[in-house]
Design a protein around this motif. Structure first.
Motif, PDB file in Angstrom:
ATOM      1  N   GLY A 445      46.259  48.705  35.377  1.00  0.00           N
ATOM      2  CA  GLY A 445      44.975  48.093  35.987  1.00  0.00           C
ATOM      3  C   GLY A 445      43.801  46.546  36.005  1.00  0.00           C
ATOM      4  N   LEU A 446      44.313  46.493  34.424  1.00  0.00           N
ATOM      5  CA  LEU A 446      44.192  45.166  34.008  1.00  0.00           C
ATOM      6  C   LEU A 446      45.856  44.264  34.802  1.00  0.00           C
ATOM      7  CD1 LEU A 446      43.157  45.762  30.482  1.00  0.00           C
ATOM      8  CD2 LEU A 446      41.527  45.110  32.658  1.00  0.00           C
ATOM      9  N   ALA A 447      47.131  44.183  34.460  1.00  0.00           N
ATOM     10  CA  ALA A 447      47.678  43.804  35.032  1.00  0.00           C
ATOM     11  C   ALA A 447      47.469  43.367  36.644  1.00  0.00           C
ATOM     12  CB  ALA A 447      49.124  44.760  34.441  1.00  0.00           C
ATOM     13  N   ILE A 448      46.933  44.250  37.215  1.00  0.00           N
ATOM     14  CA  ILE A 448      46.316  44.156  38.522  1.00  0.00           C
ATOM     15  C   ILE A 448      45.024  42.770  38.345  1.00  0.00           C
ATOM     16  CG2 ILE A 448      45.561  45.338  40.615  1.00  0.00           C
ATOM     17  CD1 ILE A 448      47.522  47.145  40.668  1.00  0.00           C
ATOM     18  N   VAL A 449      44.099  43.165  37.607  1.00  0.00           N
ATOM     19  CA  VAL A 449      43.146  42.647  37.412  1.00  0.00           C
ATOM     20  C   VAL A 449      43.291  41.029  37.170  1.00  0.00           C
ATOM     21  CG1 VAL A 449      40.875  41.673  35.870  1.00  0.00           C
ATOM     22  CG2 VAL A 449      41.315  43.989  36.565  1.00  0.00           C
ATOM     23  N   ASP A 450      44.578  40.971  36.783  1.00  0.00           N
ATOM     24  CA  ASP A 450      44.998  39.068  36.236  1.00  0.00           C
ATOM     25  C   ASP A 450      45.979  38.816  37.394  1.00  0.00           C
ATOM     26  OD1 ASP A 450      45.530  37.518  34.458  1.00  0.00           O
ATOM     27  OD2 ASP A 450      47.917  37.959  34.451  1.00  0.00           O
ATOM     28  N   ALA A 451      46.428  39.895  37.965  1.00  0.00           N
ATOM     29  CA  ALA A 451      47.336  38.798  39.182  1.00  0.00           C
ATOM     30  C   ALA A 451      47.094  38.828  40.251  1.00  0.00           C
ATOM     31  CB  ALA A 451      48.460  39.790  39.729  1.00  0.00           C
ATOM     32  N   VAL A 452      45.337  39.546  40.778  1.00  0.00           N
ATOM     33  CA  VAL A 452      44.490  39.226  41.777  1.00  0.00           C
ATOM     34  C   VAL A 452      43.614  37.774  40.993  1.00  0.00           C
ATOM     35  CG1 VAL A 452      42.369  40.285  42.696  1.00  0.00           C
ATOM     36  CG2 VAL A 452      44.595  41.448  42.013  1.00  0.00           C
ATOM     37  N   VAL A 453      43.323  38.397  40.003  1.00  0.00           N
ATOM     38  CA  VAL A 453      42.654  36.987  39.628  1.00  0.00           C
ATOM     39  C   VAL A 453      42.905  35.752  39.974  1.00  0.00           C
ATOM     40  CG1 VAL A 453      40.957  36.074  37.930  1.00  0.00           C
ATOM     41  CG2 VAL A 453      40.750  37.732  38.516  1.00  0.00           C
ATOM     42  N   GLN A 454      44.620  35.756  39.626  1.00  0.00           N
ATOM     43  CA  GLN A 454      45.266  34.827  39.577  1.00  0.00           C
ATOM     44  C   GLN A 454      45.677  33.994  41.237  1.00  0.00           C
ATOM     45  OE1 GLN A 454      48.987  34.465  36.888  1.00  0.00           O
ATOM     46  NE2 GLN A 454      47.835  35.059  35.167  1.00  0.00           N
ATOM     47  N   ALA A 455      45.681  34.880  41.724  1.00  0.00           N
ATOM     48  CA  ALA A 455      46.104  34.401  43.223  1.00  0.00           C
ATOM     49  C   ALA A 455      44.396  33.696  43.976  1.00  0.00           C
ATOM     50  CB  ALA A 455      46.224  35.957  44.175  1.00  0.00           C
ATOM     51  N   HIS A 456      43.307  34.278  43.428  1.00  0.00           N
ATOM     52  CA  HIS A 456      42.142  33.722  43.929  1.00  0.00           C
ATOM     53  C   HIS A 456      41.952  32.355  43.312  1.00  0.00           C
ATOM     54  CE1 HIS A 456      41.584  37.278  45.301  1.00  0.00           C
ATOM     55  NE2 HIS A 456      40.162  36.758  46.331  1.00  0.00           N
ATOM     56  N   GLY A 457      43.252  31.795  41.896  1.00  0.00           N
ATOM     57  CA  GLY A 457      43.273  30.671  41.209  1.00  0.00           C
ATOM     58  C   GLY A 457      41.787  30.710  40.091  1.00  0.00           C
ATOM     59  N   GLY A 458      41.959  32.308  39.649  1.00  0.00           N
ATOM     60  CA  GLY A 458      40.943  32.148  38.807  1.00  0.00           C
ATOM     61  C   GLY A 458      41.742  32.143  37.441  1.00  0.00           C
ATOM     62  N   ARG A 459      40.851  33.190  36.401  1.00  0.00           N
ATOM     63  CA  ARG A 459      41.134  33.712  34.873  1.00  0.00           C
ATOM     64  C   ARG A 459      40.390  34.597  34.655  1.00  0.00           C
ATOM     65  NH1 ARG A 459      38.274  28.606  33.993  1.00  0.00           N
ATOM     66  NH2 ARG A 459      37.304  28.211  32.656  1.00  0.00           N
ATOM     67  N   VAL A 460      40.876  35.320  33.567  1.00  0.00           N
ATOM     68  CA  VAL A 460      40.806  36.773  32.837  1.00  0.00           C
ATOM     69  C   VAL A 460      40.524  35.832  31.118  1.00  0.00           C
ATOM     70  CG1 VAL A 460      40.305  39.136  32.747  1.00  0.00           C
ATOM     71  CG2 VAL A 460      41.296  37.773  34.879  1.00  0.00           C
ATOM     72  N   GLU A 461      39.756  36.001  30.776  1.00  0.00           N
ATOM     73  CA  GLU A 461      39.267  36.069  29.269  1.00  0.00           C
ATOM     74  C   GLU A 461      38.941  37.277  28.782  1.00  0.00           C
ATOM     75  OE1 GLU A 461      36.929  32.406  28.863  1.00  0.00           O
ATOM     76  OE2 GLU A 461      38.429  31.420  29.217  1.00  0.00           O
ATOM     77  N   VAL A 462      39.115  38.154  27.502  1.00  0.00           N
ATOM     78  CA  VAL A 462      38.697  39.317  26.830  1.00  0.00           C
ATOM     79  C   VAL A 462      38.349  38.422  25.900  1.00  0.00           C
ATOM     80  CG1 VAL A 462      40.891  39.637  26.309  1.00  0.00           C
ATOM     81  CG2 VAL A 462      39.165  40.931  26.311  1.00  0.00           C
ATOM     82  N   THR A 463      37.545  38.668  24.739  1.00  0.00           N
ATOM     83  CA  THR A 463      36.792  38.873  23.307  1.00  0.00           C
ATOM     84  C   THR A 463      36.357  40.733  22.794  1.00  0.00           C
ATOM     85  OG1 THR A 463      34.291  38.235  24.179  1.00  0.00           O
ATOM     86  CG2 THR A 463      36.060  36.349  23.294  1.00  0.00           C
ATOM     87  N   SER A 464      37.057  40.585  22.259  1.00  0.00           N
ATOM     88  CA  SER A 464      36.414  42.030  21.541  1.00  0.00           C
ATOM     89  C   SER A 464      36.233  42.090  19.887  1.00  0.00           C
ATOM     90  CB  SER A 464      38.148  43.543  21.669  1.00  0.00           C
ATOM     91  OG  SER A 464      37.179  44.023  21.562  1.00  0.00           O
ATOM     92  N   GLU A 465      34.639  42.984  19.427  1.00  0.00           N
ATOM     93  CA  GLU A 465      34.431  43.283  17.454  1.00  0.00           C
ATOM     94  C   GLU A 465      34.058  44.643  18.522  1.00  0.00           C
ATOM     95  OE1 GLU A 465      30.965  40.704  17.872  1.00  0.00           O
ATOM     96  OE2 GLU A 465      32.015  39.708  16.887  1.00  0.00           O
ATOM     97  N   PRO A 466      34.410  45.672  17.170  1.00  0.00           N
ATOM     98  CA  PRO A 466      33.393  47.128  17.266  1.00  0.00           C
ATOM     99  C   PRO A 466      31.922  46.316  17.671  1.00  0.00           C
ATOM    100  CG  PRO A 466      34.602  46.572  15.285  1.00  0.00           C
ATOM    101  CD  PRO A 466      35.400  44.977  16.015  1.00  0.00           C
ATOM    102  N   GLY A 467      31.606  47.168  18.691  1.00  0.00           N
ATOM    103  CA  GLY A 467      30.390  46.797  19.423  1.00  0.00           C
ATOM    104  C   GLY A 467      30.408  46.430  20.717  1.00  0.00           C
ATOM    105  N   ASP A 468      31.180  45.522  21.145  1.00  0.00           N
ATOM    106  CA  ASP A 468      30.966  44.576  21.643  1.00  0.00           C
ATOM    107  C   ASP A 468      32.746  43.941  22.319  1.00  0.00           C
ATOM    108  OD1 ASP A 468      29.717  42.610  23.544  1.00  0.00           O
ATOM    109  OD2 ASP A 468      29.678  40.688  21.844  1.00  0.00           O
TER     110      ASP A 468
END
Length: 497
Positions: A445-468
């Motif tokens: 799922g997330l691999a498809i997200v990254d591939a589609v977004v890159q195909a649109h010239g964009g980028r995906v970022e993620v930040t994570s900590e417990p609760g957010d």
């Protein structure tokens, strides 16, 4: 400190050291030669004085105008003569520049009286206006005074003047050598290191290149590759390394191309048998009245798993097409509408989660592929509700950011393990140990997200900590040139089964 600076400083230091050694040697040699000359002159002056003093003034013909025992004719200006007779008798004179005579003081006579007879000439500081003298003492026999000690001295000032003059010359020469050596060293080192600089520039250029393409290093070579020089050997080795890297990249690209082609072909070919398996399982299940209950259950499981496998095959086929630069159809897309549709579907699929929307009042439009962008939103929301417990709050938002649009999916779940974040968007990556897994996941799922977004010239970022945990998709308002070309070429049309 750079290599160039170290080399320049080393050369300059060597030039200064050699100049200083030569200068110091010259000064010492001059002082020694001058002192030897003074000693030779002192020996002759001592002979003249001792001979005249021994003859005495009573000898016939011994008395001549301006000729006396302490200042016989032939003595140079600056010569001092002192005698010490029995009974404490002491007298001495020094010949001035104008040939006049000056009497030595008691202090000067006392210092000269300490000179030992029969030893090598020594340097004695008489102080005052006389300064340092080179002196020697001899035993003489005067008919009038008897045995006496005669001390003769010559000034050392000519030696010191010569030494100081040479020292000044040495300082000037060393200074000139320092300046000239610095300039010459800088020029020579700069020219010598120029090939090495070209090697460094080539290495920097390679470091900045996008090495995803196998032909990226095709025309990159170091011009200085003469094996007869040290830098040339480095350049030749660097060129060989670039050749090996280019070959490895081409081999990797061919291998990846084969894998992508295999995945695409396999996925394409599996769609038909999977559809048949699913159809026969559904048909058999609908005939459940004539079948045992366990057979009906088995058919339902076959139908369910065939659906899941069909979804995985479709995902693999999509990724293969995205790798080939296909499957992107650009058009004006209402991103707000896609978010609302995805959230409504998520409400129905997961009523136990609190799913909210944070979008502007005006529709937000981008240029992209509506179906693929909808899949991005669905995958991110599905990922959030799948890997978080019921009651988790999920917020899907849209906000304009600079020259693009930011799509965010935030959840208040337990967060993602920090060690897993770097490989989160890899294919078949799963973080089962960091998030609760309530349903099956293919890891695509997330691999498809990254591939589609890159195909649109964009980028995906993620930040994570417990609760957010926040996934941020940045999409440009205008598509990249590559995506535009894909959408305009006939080959860019989606493959059909």
């Amino acid at each position: 400190m750079t290599l160039r600076r170290r080399l320049v400083l080393s050369i300059v230091a060597l030039v200064v050291a050699v100049s200083a050694v030569i200068g110091a040697g010259s000064i010492i040699a001059l002082a020694s030669i001058q002192t030897g000359t003074i000693d030779s002159q002192l020996s002759k002056a001592t002979d003249r004085a001792s001979t005249k003093f021994g003859e005495g003034q009573q000898q016939p013909g011994g008395q001549r105008p301006n000729d006396d025992a302490l200042a016989p004719l032939g003595q140079a200006a600056g010569t001092l003569t002192a005698y010490y007779g029995s009974g404490g008798i002491a007298a001495g004179i020094v010949i001035n520049e104008d040939s006049s005579r000056s009497q030595l003081t008691a202090d000067e006579l006392q210092r000269l009286g300490q000179v030992k007879v029969g030893v090598d000439p020594a340097t004695l500081d008489l102080g005052g206006t006389l300064g340092k003298y080179r002196v020697a003492a001899v035993q003489v026999d005067n008919p009038a005074l008897g045995n006496a000690v005669l001390v003769v001295g010559l000034p050392m000032s000519p030696v010191y003047e010569s030494v100081w003059s040479l020292l000044l010359v040495v300082v000037v020469v060393v200074g000139a050598a320092l300046v000239a050596g610095s300039v010459v060293a800088a020029v020579v080192v700069r020219r010598s290191l120029r090939p090495l600089e070209r090697v460094a520039e080539t290495a920097s250029a390679v470091a900045r290149m996008p090495l995803e393409r196998s032909d990226a290093l095709q025309d990159v070579r170091v011009p200085d590759a003469d094996p007869r020089t040290e830098v040339g050997r480095v350049g030749a080795a660097f060129n060989r390394m670039l050749g090996h890297i280019g070959g490895a990249m081409q081999a990797r690209e061919r291998s990846e191309q084969k894998v992508r082609q295999f995945v695409a072909d396999a996925s394409h070919e599996l769609r038909t048998p999977l559809a048949s398996v699913r159809g026969y399982a559904e048909l058999t299940r609908r005939m459940g009245a004539d079948l045992p209950e366990d057979v009906v259950y088995a058919m339902s499981r076959i139908e369910s798993e065939s659906k899941r496998m069909t979804s995985m095959v479709e995902d693999l086929l999509l990724l293969a097409r995205l790798d080939e630069g296909r499957e992107i159809q650009l058009d004006d897309v209402d991103l707000t509408g896609l978010v609302l549709d995805a959230v409504n579907d998520a409400h129905a699929a997961s009523p136990g989660h609190v799913i909210e929307v944070d979008v502007p009042s005006e529709p937000v439009e981008v240029l992209g592929d509506a179906a693929r962008l909808h899949q991005v939103i669905v995958n991110l929301v599905t990922n959030a509700r799948t890997h978080t417990p019921e009651g988790t709050r999920i917020t899907v938002g849209i906000a304009r950011s600079g020259d693009g649009v930011d799509l965010t999916v935030r959840d208040t779940g337990q967060g993602i393990d920090s060690e897993f974040l770097p490989k989160l968007f890899e294919r078949f990556a799963r973080a089962d140990s960091s998030r609760s897994r309530t349903v099956g996941s293919t890891g695509l799922g997330l691999a498809i997200v990254d591939a589609v977004v890159q195909a649109h010239g964009g980028r995906v970022e993620v930040t994570s900590e417990p609760g957010d945990t926040v996934f941020t998709v940045h999409l440009p308002v205008s598509p990249p040139s590559a995506a535009a070309e894909w959408s305009e070429t006939p080959e860019a049309a989606p493959a059909t089964s």
